[in-house]
Design a protein around this motif. Structure first.
Motif, short mmCIF file in Angstrom:
data_model
loop_
_atom_site.label_atom_id
_atom_site.label_comp_id
_atom_site.label_asym_id
_atom_site.label_seq_id
_atom_site.Cartn_x
_atom_site.Cartn_y
_atom_site.Cartn_z
N ILE A 44 92.43 2.51 -105.32
CA ILE A 44 92.75 3.65 -104.46
C ILE A 44 94.13 3.43 -103.84
N THR A 45 95.00 4.44 -103.85
CA THR A 45 96.33 4.31 -103.27
C THR A 45 96.25 4.37 -101.73
N GLY A 46 97.36 3.97 -101.09
CA GLY A 46 97.39 3.99 -99.64
C GLY A 46 97.21 5.39 -99.07
N PHE A 47 97.86 6.38 -99.69
CA PHE A 47 97.74 7.76 -99.21
C PHE A 47 96.31 8.27 -99.37
N GLN A 48 95.72 8.00 -100.53
CA GLN A 48 94.34 8.43 -100.77
C GLN A 48 93.38 7.74 -99.81
N ASN A 49 93.58 6.44 -99.61
CA ASN A 49 92.69 5.71 -98.72
C ASN A 49 92.86 6.18 -97.27
N ALA B 2 97.27 -1.31 -97.54
CA ALA B 2 96.38 -1.26 -96.38
C ALA B 2 97.11 -0.72 -95.17
N ARG B 3 98.38 -1.15 -94.97
CA ARG B 3 99.17 -0.62 -93.85
C ARG B 3 99.43 0.87 -94.02
N VAL B 4 99.78 1.27 -95.24
CA VAL B 4 100.03 2.69 -95.52
C VAL B 4 98.77 3.51 -95.26
N SER B 5 97.61 2.94 -95.60
CA SER B 5 96.34 3.64 -95.37
C SER B 5 96.18 4.00 -93.90
N VAL B 6 96.42 3.02 -93.02
CA VAL B 6 96.23 3.25 -91.60
C VAL B 6 97.25 4.24 -91.06
N PHE B 7 98.48 4.20 -91.58
CA PHE B 7 99.50 5.17 -91.14
C PHE B 7 99.05 6.59 -91.43
N TRP B 8 98.63 6.86 -92.66
CA TRP B 8 98.24 8.22 -93.02
C TRP B 8 96.94 8.62 -92.33
N ALA B 9 96.03 7.68 -92.18
CA ALA B 9 94.80 8.00 -91.45
C ALA B 9 95.11 8.40 -90.02
N SER B 10 96.03 7.69 -89.37
CA SER B 10 96.40 8.02 -87.99
C SER B 10 97.04 9.40 -87.90
#
Length: 547
Positions: A71-76, A295-303
């Motif tokens: 799963i990519t960071g954006f998708q996650n 993982a860092r990108v995931s949290v950025f987009w989730a936020s």
């Protein structure tokens, strides 16, 4: 274009009529709402199709638990946002704002401040050290068997409380839309959830989360625009009408909880801010991406997505108060909302958008609930199959096929438990029940993870004793507090007054971990100290064996 023209354009493009006319039809009328039910069925069938396709791609334990790390960071990020934009966020927060005004928004602030804590303290280290679960990380430097038993037990308790919120929200939604008895509605939610996890695993759960997160962001935006269009995009006019409909008047625009019970308010803030970092189903998501950067990108987009959606809650919650309260189409003879306070946002969707919007929002809300419940159930099943069965009871003797099979058995059992919990807690606000899960996570899994990652002096005995004390006291004080002692058991006053108990139980867990670790002179403690010294330099990448 004038503001009035914009309002008319919005409503016309959505094929909707003005709210006063729609209010006469209501939501829980004598006949079934075929438009809403059709849209509802379409979305649910679409998510089941995603599960069917995902089942074909689930070939290994890695696929089942972590989607193969593909799963990519954006998708996650969208999937993590989908975990939070759940029944607790949409139905529960709107219901809290509807009933308590400004005080309900403390939950939104807590949810959004929790994710940066996760990324700064844990995300990269978790992804670098773990395989399937956060327990794998703890076992890189502590004795495996006792840590896995404790972590799995704590995860199951946290998941159980989090499941309550989703099951209650799903059951009330089905009851309102289809006119079924609440118990039957619970069985429908439970059976669909079991199907999601049983066949699709993390692949299906992730893609259902992504799909419904996008739909929910769109739906929430449209509802907020339609509410603002009703008031000619004058937020002050919206608040004035909301104030006029609430028994406490202008008091709902100021924080009351903090002045009324400051200790409980601070305790709630601690739970919401730090609880995210201890939620098993959120931590599992950091193992679905290929590396620490993702993982860092995931949290950025989730936020980003979470902050945007929770900003809409300001409009949706006060909009429900302004347009739904005291409207005979949506309230019962006693003046309460039909279906309960958790249904404020659903009634609002009908008030501003008629059957079409009601069907769409109900469908997406239900898909949201199913996806979050599936993620929770998967995390619980993983704790049973990977942390207990494969790593403790069978050790090296467990094949991937047998591990996945045990996980599916655990899914069915957890589904039955979830149905029972949903029935027992049917009258609780779902956002409030989520806060209890956060509180227990703060007092059990969070201290273990923080100390494993940042304190070389932690020993296995300290981690287990401190974690058990935190988990036990959090669970005990929750049962003796208002949610269970009063809300479920029916007593007049709680024995433990602080609700939630985080302000007591979280520091206690850290303190016991510290005291037991520094006084631990066992041979295992010396081994733990040697491994702890490698923190920040070279940490082992696989769990250590039990000595």
């Amino acid at each position: 274009m004038s503001v009035l023209a914009a309002r008319r354009t919005l409503i016309g493009l959505a094929l909707l009529a003005p709210a006063p006319a729609l209010a006469q039809s209501g939501v829980a009328g004598d006949g079934l709402n075929l438009t809403a039910i059709t849209l509802f069925t379409t979305v649910v069938m679409g998510t089941l199709y995603i599960t069917y396709r995902a089942a074909k791609r689930t070939q290994s334990a890695s696929d089942f638990y972590t989607a193969g790390g593909r799963i990519t960071g954006f998708q996650n990020g969208l999937a993590i946002a989908g975990d939070f934009i759940s029944a607790g966020a949409f139905l529960g927060l709107a219901g809290l704002v509807y009933g308590n005004g400004f005080d309900g928004l403390i939950y939104a602030v807590g949810y959004t401040t929790g994710l940066p804590i996760v990324v700064f303290l844990m995300a990269e280290r978790l992804r670098a050290l773990g395989r399937f679960t956060f327990t794998d990380v703890a076992c890189t430097r502590l004795q495996e068997k006792p840590i896995r038993i404790f972590a799995a037990s704590a995860s199951l308790v946290v998941i159980a409380f989090y499941l309550i919120a989703q099951m209650v929200g799903g059951g009330q939604l089905i009851r309102l839309l289809l006119g079924l008895d609440y118990i039957y509605a619970q069985f429908i939610v439970g059976l669909l959830m079991i199907c999601y996890v049983l066949f699709g695993g993390m692949v299906a759960t992730t893609w259902v989360q992504i799909t419904k997160a996008v739909l929910f962001l769109i739906g929430g935006t449209v509802i907020a625009l339609l509410v603002m269009a009703h008031f000619d995009f004058d937020y002050g006019a919206l608040l004035r009408q909301a104030v006029s409909r609430h028994p406490r008047g202008e008091a709902i625009l100021t924080p009351q909880f903090l002045s009324r019970d400051p200790v409980s308010a601070i305790s709630l803030g601690l739970a919401l801010m730090f609880g995210t970092a201890g939620l098993p189903h959120i931590l599992m998501r950091f193992f679905t991406v290929p590396d620490a950067r993702a993982a860092r990108v995931s949290v950025f987009w989730a936020s980003v997505w979470m902050n945007y959606f929770f900003a809409l809650v300001f409009v949706i919650g006060f909009g429900a108060l302004a347009l739904v309260a005291k409207n005979p189409a949506y309230v019962n003879a006693a003046g309460g909302l039909i279906g309960g306070g958790n249904m404020a946002a659903i009634h609002l969707s009908h008030a501003v958008g008629g059957d079409l919007m009601l069907g769409f929002i109900s469908a997406v809300a239900f898909a949201t609930i199913l996806a979050v419940v599936a993620g929770l159930t998967l995390a619980g099943a993983t704790a049973v199959s990977h942390d207990l069965y494969a790593s403790v009871f069978r050790r090296a003797g467990a094949s991937e096929a047998s591990e996945v099979r045990v996980s599916r058995y655990a899914t069915v059992i957890l589904g039955v438990v979830a149905i029972g919990l949903g029935i027992a807690f049917q009258n609780q606000n779902v956002a409030y029940m989520v806060s209890l899960a956060f509180s227990i996570a703060c007092s059990s899994t969070l201290p273990l993870l923080i100390l494993v990652l940042y304190w070389p002096g932690l020993t296995t005995r300290g981690a287990v004793v401190g974690g058990c004390v935190g988990l036990g006291t959090a669970l005990l004080f929750t049962v003796l507090g208002r949610p269970v002692w009063v809300g479920v058991l029916g007593y007049a006053t709680p024995i433990f007054p602080i609700d939630p108990p985080t302000i007591v139980t979280m520091p206690l867990a850290f303190l016991v971990c510290y005291v037991v670790s520094v006084t631990d002179k066992s041979p295992q403690a010396r081994i733990d100290h040697q491994r702890g010294a490698s923190i920040g330099r070279t940490a082992p990448s696989v769990p250590v064996a039990a000595e």
